[in-house]
Design a protein around this motif. Sequence first.
Motif, PDB file in Angstrom:
ATOM      1  N   SER B  74      44.009 -28.975  58.493  1.00 56.45           N
ATOM      2  CA  SER B  74      43.266 -30.705  59.142  1.00 56.45           C
ATOM      3  C   SER B  74      41.199 -30.061  59.606  1.00 56.45           C
ATOM      4  N   GLN B  75      41.227 -29.021  59.315  1.00 54.40           N
ATOM      5  CA  GLN B  75      40.037 -28.621  59.364  1.00 54.40           C
ATOM      6  C   GLN B  75      39.376 -28.244  58.424  1.00 54.40           C
ATOM      7  N   THR B  76      39.595 -28.201  57.460  1.00 58.22           N
ATOM      8  CA  THR B  76      39.233 -28.742  55.552  1.00 58.22           C
ATOM      9  C   THR B  76      38.901 -29.979  55.884  1.00 58.22           C
ATOM     10  N   LEU B  77      40.210 -31.142  56.322  1.00 59.11           N
ATOM     11  CA  LEU B  77      39.794 -32.526  55.924  1.00 59.11           C
ATOM     12  C   LEU B  77      38.742 -33.078  56.804  1.00 59.11           C
ATOM     13  N   SER B  78      39.005 -32.243  57.776  1.00 63.62           N
ATOM     14  CA  SER B  78      37.727 -33.262  58.545  1.00 63.62           C
ATOM     15  C   SER B  78      36.225 -32.226  58.689  1.00 63.62           C
ATOM     16  N   MET B  79      36.158 -32.069  57.917  1.00 62.02           N
ATOM     17  CA  MET B  79      34.924 -31.008  57.663  1.00 62.02           C
ATOM     18  C   MET B  79      34.202 -31.378  56.661  1.00 62.02           C
ATOM     19  N   ALA B  80      35.239 -31.988  55.134  1.00 61.80           N
ATOM     20  CA  ALA B  80      34.255 -32.667  54.058  1.00 61.80           C
ATOM     21  C   ALA B  80      34.096 -33.832  54.614  1.00 61.80           C
ATOM     22  N   ALA B  81      34.995 -34.568  55.736  1.00 59.54           N
ATOM     23  CA  ALA B  81      34.734 -35.818  56.008  1.00 59.54           C
ATOM     24  C   ALA B  81      33.720 -36.033  56.765  1.00 59.54           C
ATOM     25  N   ARG B  82      33.461 -35.122  57.711  1.00 58.37           N
ATOM     26  CA  ARG B  82      32.387 -35.179  58.449  1.00 58.37           C
ATOM     27  C   ARG B  82      30.796 -34.311  57.627  1.00 58.37           C
ATOM     28  N   SER B  83      30.693 -34.833  56.681  1.00 59.26           N
ATOM     29  CA  SER B  83      30.002 -33.823  55.353  1.00 59.26           C
ATOM     30  C   SER B  83      29.179 -35.339  55.186  1.00 59.26           C
ATOM     31  N   GLY B  84      29.940 -36.438  55.044  1.00 51.82           N
ATOM     32  CA  GLY B  84      29.416 -37.922  54.754  1.00 51.82           C
ATOM     33  C   GLY B  84      28.789 -37.989  53.489  1.00 51.82           C
ATOM     34  N   HIS B  85      29.206 -36.925  52.124  1.00 49.69           N
ATOM     35  CA  HIS B  85      28.638 -36.889  51.275  1.00 49.69           C
ATOM     36  C   HIS B  85      29.735 -37.049  49.925  1.00 49.69           C
ATOM     37  N   TRP B  86      30.878 -36.199  50.345  1.00 48.42           N
ATOM     38  CA  TRP B  86      32.287 -36.097  49.966  1.00 48.42           C
ATOM     39  C   TRP B  86      33.917 -35.800  51.030  1.00 48.42           C
ATOM     40  N   LYS B  87      34.532 -35.702  50.399  1.00 50.89           N
ATOM     41  CA  LYS B  87      35.421 -35.958  50.870  1.00 50.89           C
ATOM     42  C   LYS B  87      37.270 -35.624  49.799  1.00 50.89           C
ATOM     43  N   TYR B  88      37.908 -35.500  50.708  1.00 43.76           N
ATOM     44  CA  TYR B  88      39.073 -35.284  50.467  1.00 43.76           C
ATOM     45  C   TYR B  88      40.195 -36.506  50.067  1.00 43.76           C
ATOM     46  N   ASN B  89      40.759 -36.498  49.837  1.00 42.79           N
ATOM     47  CA  ASN B  89      41.852 -38.112  49.511  1.00 42.79           C
ATOM     48  C   ASN B  89      43.075 -37.663  50.527  1.00 42.79           C
ATOM     49  N   SER B  90      43.352 -38.327  51.693  1.00 40.39           N
ATOM     50  CA  SER B  90      44.051 -38.269  52.784  1.00 40.39           C
ATOM     51  C   SER B  90      45.149 -38.136  52.661  1.00 40.39           C
ATOM     52  N   HIS B  91      45.424 -38.446  51.535  1.00 39.67           N
ATOM     53  CA  HIS B  91      47.071 -38.409  50.962  1.00 39.67           C
ATOM     54  C   HIS B  91      47.277 -36.829  50.555  1.00 39.67           C
ATOM     55  N   SER B  92      46.497 -36.342  50.169  1.00 39.38           N
ATOM     56  CA  SER B  92      46.481 -35.416  48.845  1.00 39.38           C
ATOM     57  C   SER B  92      46.528 -34.000  49.294  1.00 39.38           C
ATOM     58  N   HIS B  93      46.979 -34.397  50.059  1.00 41.08           N
ATOM     59  CA  HIS B  93      47.670 -32.343  50.661  1.00 41.08           C
ATOM     60  C   HIS B  93      49.313 -32.615  51.626  1.00 41.08           C
ATOM     61  N   PHE B  94      49.434 -31.259  51.742  1.00 38.04           N
ATOM     62  CA  PHE B  94      51.040 -30.882  52.158  1.00 38.04           C
ATOM     63  C   PHE B  94      51.314 -30.370  52.927  1.00 38.04           C
ATOM     64  N   CYS B  95      52.048 -30.183  53.835  1.00 36.36           N
ATOM     65  CA  CYS B  95      51.768 -29.000  54.584  1.00 36.36           C
ATOM     66  C   CYS B  95      52.662 -29.107  56.011  1.00 36.36           C
ATOM     67  N   GLN B  96      53.065 -28.289  56.047  1.00 38.90           N
ATOM     68  CA  GLN B  96      54.671 -27.532  57.468  1.00 38.90           C
ATOM     69  C   GLN B  96      54.029 -27.137  58.068  1.00 38.90           C
ATOM     70  N   LYS B  97      54.859 -26.646  59.301  1.00 44.29           N
ATOM     71  CA  LYS B  97      54.157 -26.238  60.399  1.00 44.29           C
ATOM     72  C   LYS B  97      54.598 -24.639  60.951  1.00 44.29           C
ATOM     73  N   GLN B  98      55.489 -24.008  60.386  1.00 44.00           N
ATOM     74  CA  GLN B  98      55.939 -22.424  60.414  1.00 44.00           C
ATOM     75  C   GLN B  98      55.116 -21.656  59.867  1.00 44.00           C
ATOM     76  N   GLY B  99      54.409 -21.428  58.856  1.00 48.62           N
ATOM     77  CA  GLY B  99      53.591 -20.859  58.076  1.00 48.62           C
ATOM     78  C   GLY B  99      54.844 -20.353  57.499  1.00 48.62           C
ATOM     79  N   SER B 100      54.248 -18.738  56.409  1.00 46.14           N
ATOM     80  CA  SER B 100      55.175 -17.888  55.724  1.00 46.14           C
ATOM     81  C   SER B 100      54.864 -16.670  56.311  1.00 46.14           C
TER      82      SER B 100
END
Lengths: 470, 450
Positions: B74-100
């Motif tokens: 979540s942090q990574t996606l928003s930092m990229a978007a905030r840069s204004g110069h590039w971003k990630y595709n908002s669908h290209s991520h997969f995450c769960q909740k509990q960690g490994s």
Amino acid sequence: AVSLPFAVGQCGNQVGCRFWDLALREHAAVNKKGIYDEALSSFFRNVDTRVVCLLTEFKFFPFSKALLIDMEEGVVNEILQGPLRDVFDGKQLITDVSGSGNNWAVGHKIYGCQYRENIVEKLRKAAEHCDCLQCFFIIHSMGGGTGSGLGTFVLNLLEEEFPEAYRFVTSVYPSGEDDVITSPYNSVLAMKELNEHADCVLPIENESLFEIVNKIHQMINSGKLGSTVKQNSLVTSSAGSAKTLQEKPFDAMNNIVANLLLNLTSSARFEGSLNMDLNEISMNLVPFPRLHYLVSSLTPLYTLADVNVPSRRLDQMFSDAFSRDHQLIQADPKHSLYLACALLVRGNVQVSDLRRNIERLKPSLHFVSWNQEGWKTGLCSVPPVGHSHSLLALANNTCVKPTFIELKDRFMKLYKKKAHLHHYLQIDGMEQSCFSEAISSLSDLIEEYNELDATKGGPRIDASRLKIAV
Amino acid sequence: MSIVTVQLGQCGNQIGHEVFSALCSDIRGTHGLCSKKENESYQDSCKERFFCQEQSAVPIARAVLVDMEPKVISQTLSMAARSGHWKYNSHSHFCQKQGSGNNWANGYCVHGPRHKEAIMNLVQREAEKCDRLGGFFTIMSMAGGTGSGLGAFVTQCLRDAFPTSFLLNHVIWPYGTGEVIVQNYNSVLTLSHLYHSADALLVHENDVIHKICSQLMNIKQISFRDVNRVIAHQLGSVFQPTHTAGGGSGYSRNPLGDLLETLVPHPEFHMLGLRNIPQMAESSLPYSTFSWPGLLKHLRQMLIANAPMEEGIDWQVRPPHPGSCIPSTNKPLHFNTSIANLVILRGKDVHGVDLGSFQDPSLYTSWLNPQDAFNAWKTPRAFNKYEKSAALVSNSQFLLKPLDSIIGKAWNMFASKAYLHQYTKFGIQEEDFLDCFTTLEQVVSSYTNL
């Protein structure tokens, strides 16, 4: 990931109450927009968006996901009448009237049996509200009847019903001068359950909490230091929280334990450059299943009002975490053997600060031969309220041994004379073997620590490596 | 050709973000020091490799983000978007909740199979967006649970699903004095598994980068962000477009393929180290001048003496005399023998640079021709504000000592059986550990006997 806390018994609920209060205060300080977010979902659920929560100006109603259990109504009723009353709903409470008479058997066998279904049902309901239940916390004391007996019954229940979730237990151990005569019996009977069914135990001793409270009082009243202390930074204080009226005698001590739990879960709730989740704590700090007792320390105990923090103050924070008088049990980890150590730092601290301090402190600490660099570290960006940075240290260290040995001695004093035994044996399901098995379990544990201690200071022998035919 | 990056775990995602940031900032910069045509060609090539434009105003990184807990993504996606110069595709991520839980077995045996389909679907989608798929680049740490365990599993899946594509794993080696107590177990498990699936492992060690931050960059309070930025800079200096020798006038179209072809002649040896020169605080750049002979002299000695950076190099280390057949055990102490090396030069006056010193046969094992063992790529387009910069990717004994150290520590712990119950609980048994140790002891032995 969600943790579900259980407060069982009087002590557990008093600590629990402080915990909820300080948790709300912490989230309110971080969450300026007042909107329900991921961080809050660890402990709270969003119930009614139309109502504004007066405690914190959250634009929703934070309902704690906890279960409160007590076999006496006094403490829980007080919570329900106090400023936190709206944070809990009736479905999360299990109470009775007569208490457990400071008898582990009453709590474990009688109430356990009686309330089993009720507890399981409420547990399942509470779990439904959790997106991903990772861990259970039990907060209780060992010396009484409800927290000790029913608390460990709940522990067993959690293992049966949710075997995959981790079980963390914060246990307040009785001191030698405990006014409950049978506290050694209750504690040892409970220890067996902790040995067998808990993933991690954080033992706490009232004496240590008391000493910390005194230390802070002395410091505030000494007038030595030029600057004033930030009230809400005291690890013992309720300042800025919902609790406004007179402080009760145990409040300061309970706040310390509440802060322990907040710091423990901070990296799971807030972001940071090196996250440390609860399952990681269990993974890294428990090298062998039964050796899961972790000595904890919190620093700093307070922050001075001046804002600038030169790095030597930062380094002082690390040094303090290893000093005897900051531990939450009567123990001296520096002179015993470390099996593993975790440092969870919050606030404006970076990896170089961590590394510098580990290098600095390492030479004066003794680590077991197969874990010479046994450090687990975490960096959480969000500091606790009133601080610019803080440190929670968790040590799997043989310095817990004296606490257990003393407990065993106190137990044997009573047991040899069969004092008060009949109160227990007359309970359905209790037999002499419960006692002998319990003390045997404790003895075995002590022996495991003895064996480890014997290796301390010995020569380091590296196991010979596999040879590959060239 | 395009490269699809798979960012795995906290480390993988944090670094991935810095890499795309660095690439983007480099191509947007006006410091190219070359002709406009050259610059445009460079920008286009970089964009094709790492970004996708589609209808978006801003380039979208060709990346899949994977983590078992939500905060970092979540942090990574928003930092990229905030840069204004590039971003990630908002669908290209997969995450769960509990960690490994820092548990390799949890990542590999539980999360891997459970989420294989979802993750591979995302990868497939990114791959399909590429006109021509040049391969996969995965970023992970080997100390934790997700990047390491799930990362190893995903690497295997990539190998199975794309058997003819190139697969390069970027692996971060943790600080020697713990970030994670079971890091050595996780490392042994990760490296042995990756060794079987990946084409090559490109390694960065936290201890080394930390030194660069403190001694070269003069950073006082070093954060992981600082470390990650140095790593991103080093990766950028390798993967930004270059002209390969004899590759015609355009920028190389097959970076991963070219890299692997030049550096991995034998599948038994595919651990690659990276060095970069010069490296300094940005504020010092305007006051510094560089000469190619100076830079290359340092770089060569960094190679021979296995020095992590241009300060503190041991100039006493010399290669053995050419022509003499010295068995490896009698080679000069601390001398780093190479199988193959690749030097990448960027910036002013690259074309006349003399790289003969890197072709010295005494640097290499005897089984490749020196002409084949050494390659150079160049571009007159300066990288990231450095008027001249050189990168070295080396298949040599760089990583031998650190690898040996990790295996030693893991073995000691294994001999005492500490923490094993945490792994067996999720399906990794003692025999599995033994297999992994055996694989890695073999790697150590192979590299030692160069």
